[in-house]
Design a protein around this motif. Sequence first.
Motif: not given
Length: 350
Positions: A66-72, A154-160, A334-335
């Motif tokens: 969710i945080a990764a998607i939000s930041s993108i 492709y992105l790992d989930d533990d990113i922003i 971003w969370f």
Amino acid sequence: MALLKKINQILLLLLVLTVCAILYNKVHQGPPALKNETVDLENPEEMEEEIPVVICAAAGRMGAAIAAISSIYSNTEANVLFYIVGLKTTIPHIRKWIENSKLKEIKFKVVEFNPMVLKGKIRQDASRPELLQPLNFVRFYLPLLVQKHEKVIYLDDDIIVQGDIQELFDTKLAPGHAAAFSDDCDLPSTHEMVRSVGMQNTYMGFLDYRKQAIRDLGISPSTCSFNPGVIVANMTEWKHQRITKQLEKWMQRNVEENLYSSTLGGGVATSPMLIVFHGKYSAINPMWHIRHLGWSPDTRYSEHFLQEAKLLHWNGRYKPWDYPSVHTDLWENWFIPDPSGKFKLTRPDS
């Protein structure tokens, strides 16, 4: 008789003029529905290129996706299509989270990953058992999950993401390369971090050079490794080179011969990719993969350096939704809290 002939000529002329007038109106005005369709087809928004981004939503760490998607989504005007990959049991949760939050405006597809494709391919004695989770291997199967796109992120989930994802998507891949990664030796600013906490950044840390099969590869153990947590992939080349089959071959050999599971780097997904892509990948801008933020709870980057970074990656054991961890404020910006209340952040006062 002459009068009748003249009348017929006049009527014929009038008929011709009437037909011409009707044809003129049809050509130059057209029916309203057809005009609207033409405008829609030429609408720049409709013709804009889609940027497919693949992110996994795993049980127990769904807030990461969710945080990764939000930041993108918050840092781009590009036409992003999120492919959110999960297991059958987690898909309803992630879908409701998105649909009941400000992310409801994003374009996304939820894709179910079948863990049965991994049967017989994973050795169960890795130094980090959490890396054995099925979704950790989604990156091996990109063409099966994303079928209509030529180029995929492709992105790992533990990113922003702090930059515009369009910039990452525009990464140039050399002819014959199926993917682009960021080298572990590519950014001098991170070298001190690597040395201070004993991280692995060469093939020696991910492959067991005591095994003949590894030595036969002819790869120097001092070769710089790369991190596959951020990938820009060319699907045509991936399929042409049968990358998925090559990766599965090395997974199966590892089950039989333990070629990398017991290495210092604890490689499970990384090690077979290092073998298959050795010398055959393009480079991602180093600022698009600032990593190691999750390697130690006591080692930090400078705030100025992190502000310049385009993408931050908490690879390692210490995740920003857990405690202890570092630079959690950058991630928490971003969370988006879970509307169901199932996913909760772990903080010192919680």
